[in-house]
Structure formats: C-alpha cells, structure tokens
Design a protein around this motif. Structure first.
Motif, short mmCIF file in Angstrom:
data_model
loop_
_atom_site.label_atom_id
_atom_site.label_comp_id
_atom_site.label_asym_id
_atom_site.label_seq_id
_atom_site.Cartn_x
_atom_site.Cartn_y
_atom_site.Cartn_z
N CYS A 1 1.84 -0.64 5.38
CA CYS A 1 0.83 -0.92 5.57
C CYS A 1 0.55 0.80 5.42
CB CYS A 1 0.52 -2.13 6.16
SG CYS A 1 -1.64 -1.46 6.86
N SER A 2 -0.22 1.08 4.70
CA SER A 2 -0.44 3.01 5.29
C SER A 2 -1.73 2.86 6.22
CB SER A 2 -1.57 3.52 3.37
OG SER A 2 -2.77 2.70 3.33
N ALA A 3 -1.49 4.04 6.66
CA ALA A 3 -2.78 4.35 8.12
C ALA A 3 -4.29 4.05 7.07
CB ALA A 3 -2.50 5.39 8.80
N PHE B 1 -0.66 -4.39 -5.42
CA PHE B 1 -0.50 -2.79 -4.84
C PHE B 1 -1.97 -2.32 -5.00
CE2 PHE B 1 3.51 -4.94 -7.00
CZ PHE B 1 4.44 -3.21 -6.36
N THR B 2 -1.67 -1.36 -4.23
CA THR B 2 -2.70 0.21 -4.33
C THR B 2 -2.30 1.44 -5.22
OG1 THR B 2 -1.70 0.89 -2.71
CG2 THR B 2 -3.49 -0.62 -1.94
N SER B 3 -3.57 1.75 -5.53
CA SER B 3 -2.57 2.41 -7.16
C SER B 3 -1.36 3.88 -6.29
CB SER B 3 -4.22 3.48 -7.11
OG SER B 3 -4.46 4.15 -6.43
N SER C 1 0.95 -1.02 -0.07
CA SER C 1 -0.35 -0.52 -0.13
C SER C 1 0.76 1.32 -0.07
CB SER C 1 -0.73 -0.18 1.25
OG SER C 1 -0.59 0.64 3.03
N GLY C 2 0.31 2.20 0.20
CA GLY C 2 0.74 3.67 -0.22
C GLY C 2 1.31 4.51 0.90
N ALA C 3 1.85 3.23 2.02
CA ALA C 3 3.17 4.13 3.28
C ALA C 3 3.92 4.28 2.44
CB ALA C 3 2.48 3.06 4.49
C1 LIG Z 1 5.60 9.46 -1.29
C2 LIG Z 1 4.71 9.85 -0.42
C3 LIG Z 1 4.67 9.12 0.74
C4 LIG Z 1 3.47 8.65 1.72
N1 LIG Z 1 3.78 7.78 3.49
C5 LIG Z 1 2.62 7.43 3.76
C6 LIG Z 1 3.19 7.05 5.11
O1 LIG Z 1 4.71 6.92 5.40
N2 LIG Z 1 1.63 6.86 5.60
C7 LIG Z 1 0.68 6.66 5.71
O2 LIG Z 1 -0.30 6.25 6.67
N3 LIG Z 1 0.16 6.51 4.24
C8 LIG Z 1 1.97 7.83 3.05
N4 LIG Z 1 1.28 8.64 2.30
C9 LIG Z 1 0.12 8.34 1.85
C10 LIG Z 1 -1.19 7.45 1.41
O3 LIG Z 1 0.09 6.95 0.35
C11 LIG Z 1 -2.71 8.27 0.48
O4 LIG Z 1 -2.79 7.91 2.76
C12 LIG Z 1 -3.15 7.39 0.08
O5 LIG Z 1 -5.14 6.97 0.51
C13 LIG Z 1 -3.06 5.94 0.69
O6 LIG Z 1 -3.93 4.73 0.04
P1 LIG Z 1 -3.69 3.43 0.12
O7 LIG Z 1 -4.14 3.30 1.16
O8 LIG Z 1 -4.58 3.30 -1.21
O9 LIG Z 1 -2.39 2.82 -0.31
C14 LIG Z 1 2.63 8.64 1.17
C15 LIG Z 1 1.73 9.51 0.28
C16 LIG Z 1 2.72 10.00 -0.46
C17 LIG Z 1 2.76 9.91 -2.38
#
Ligand SMILES: Cc1cc2nc3c(=O)[nH]c(=O)nc-3n(C[C@H](O)[C@H](O)[C@H](O)COP(=O)(O)O)c2cc1C
Length: 197
Positions: free
Chosen positions: A85-87, A38-40, A8-10
């Motif tokens: 894992c993103s928040a 992968f998430t986007s 995911s996007g963390a």
């Molecule tokens: C370069 C970059 C770094 C990021 N780092 C984090 C992170 O460490 N933790 C987090 O929770 N979100 C982080 N984000 C924000 C998440 O990508 C965003 O909340 C997104 O909606 C998560 O989507 P997903 O859960 O579908 O992957 C980051 C975004 C970018 C572009």
C-alpha cells in the motif's frame, strides 16, 4: 469469503506475488475467491521488482472501472487487502478520496465495517503518513507495515517476504504455515547455523 486484493505503487511487489500465489493455490479449498486490481504505478513497480505481469485465476479490474461489484457496499464483499500500500493509497482511503477503484473499494470496506488490511510501505514515516494511518485505524482498518521479522530465522528472501505475508493471511483468517511460529526462545538462543558451501 469474497476478497479484493489491490496492488499499489509502493515497493514490495514480491509481497503481493507471494500473497497471490498463496491465494491461488489455497484460497479455493478455504472458500476464498479474490478480485484483483492494480494501480498504474502498482503495475510498473511489479514489472520492476517481479517481472512479467501475473496470470492468476482471478478477475482483474481496471483501476478506473467503478462498475466493479466491490465499488458498492451492496455486493457484500468480506474484505480487502492492499499489498503493498503506497502512502498515496493510504492517504486517499484515510480521507475518502474515491478517485480510483482502489480508493473507492477501501472507502466501501470502511463504511460497511468490513476487514481492510493496508500493508503500507514507506520510510521514513512523515507526520502526514502517521496521521493518515491513525485515521484509518480509528475507522477500523488494520495497518500492517511491510516490515519483515527475523525471529523465525528466515534464510532466503522468499522466507523473509513470508514473514509479512503470513501475518496478513493470519489477519484475514486464512490458515497458513508460511513462517515458523514463535514458541519461545530456542535452547541455543538462535536459528540453526547455515552450512557454508
Ligand atoms: C520503483 C518505485 C518505487 C516506489 N516505492 C514507493 C514506496 O515504497 N512507497 C510509496 O508510498 N510510494 C512509492 N513509490 C511512489 C508511488 O508509486 C507514487 O506515489 C504513486 O503515485 C502511487 O500511486 P498509487 O497509490 O496509485 O499506486 C514508488 C514508485 C516507484 C516507481
């Protein structure tokens, strides 16, 4: 062992890369197969932190493709690792919001009482995050924050990354020697000194 690996996007794509590298090399001899999603934003962060997208020998699923077998409990997958894992992904799983394949697969792991490991990366941790972590832990998941350790004396970024990846592999029961195990204090009380160039 049939495993789902989600990215995911963390921040922390290097953790995912090391984990997938290990699975690709050592998974087959331990009877471990993996499906990848992968998430986007996970893809975007991978490109930022690792570079080109990987060519792994795993089946890759789109995050909106709910026809993936592991979107149903009847497929009998053994576990799932979300690394990093993103928040957002944590919260979706904590509250059963199955709007994407990652969230649905996490939901399935919890309801089927299968192993779910969330390598959460966020700082600082808000009350919202802490409550979501409590919720998933109570539901049976493991929250393994992407917090590297230093007691094994890592000298490179890869070695530091491995201090997290090794513990995730331990959790899913994959033998590994990615980091030096703690055996008590060394007589000197610290890692070997680094040779200065
Ligand atoms: C370069 C970059 C770094 C990021 N780092 C984090 C992170 O460490 N933790 C987090 O929770 N979100 C982080 N984000 C924000 C998440 O990508 C965003 O909340 C997104 O909606 C998560 O989507 P997903 O859960 O579908 O992957 C980051 C975004 C970018 C572009």
């Amino acid at each position: 062992m049939k495993l789902v690996v989600a990215i995911s996007g963390a921040s922390g794509a290097p953790y995912a890369k090391r984990f997938l590298d290990f699975l690709a090399e050592h998974g087959p001899k331990h009877g471990v197969s993996a499906d990848l999603v992968f998430t986007s934003t996970g893809k975007q962060v991978w490109r930022q932190e690792v570079g080109r997208e990987p060519a792994y020998p795993f089946k890759v699923w789109k995050n909106q493709d709910f026809t993936a077998p592991f979107a149903s409990g009847s497929s009998l997958y053994d576990g799932m690792v979300i690394i990093p894992c993103s928040a957002g992904a944590l919260a979706r799983i904590a509250y059963g919001i199955s709007v994407d394949l990652v969230g649905r697969a996490g939901d399935v792991m919890l309801k089927e009482r299968k192993k779910l490991v969330l390598v959460v990366r966020e700082t600082p941790i808000s009350l919202v995050h802490a409550r979501a972590m409590t919720q998933v832990i109570e539901a049976g998941a493991f929250v393994m924050p992407a917090s590297p350790s230093f007691y094994s004396g890592p000298r490179t970024i890869d070695q530091l990354v491995d201090t997290v990846v090794a513990r995730v592999l331990d959790r899913i029961g994959l033998p590994n020697d990615l980091m030096k195990r703690w055996e008590g204090m060394s007589p000197r009380g610290g890692p070997e000194p680094v040779e200065e160039p």
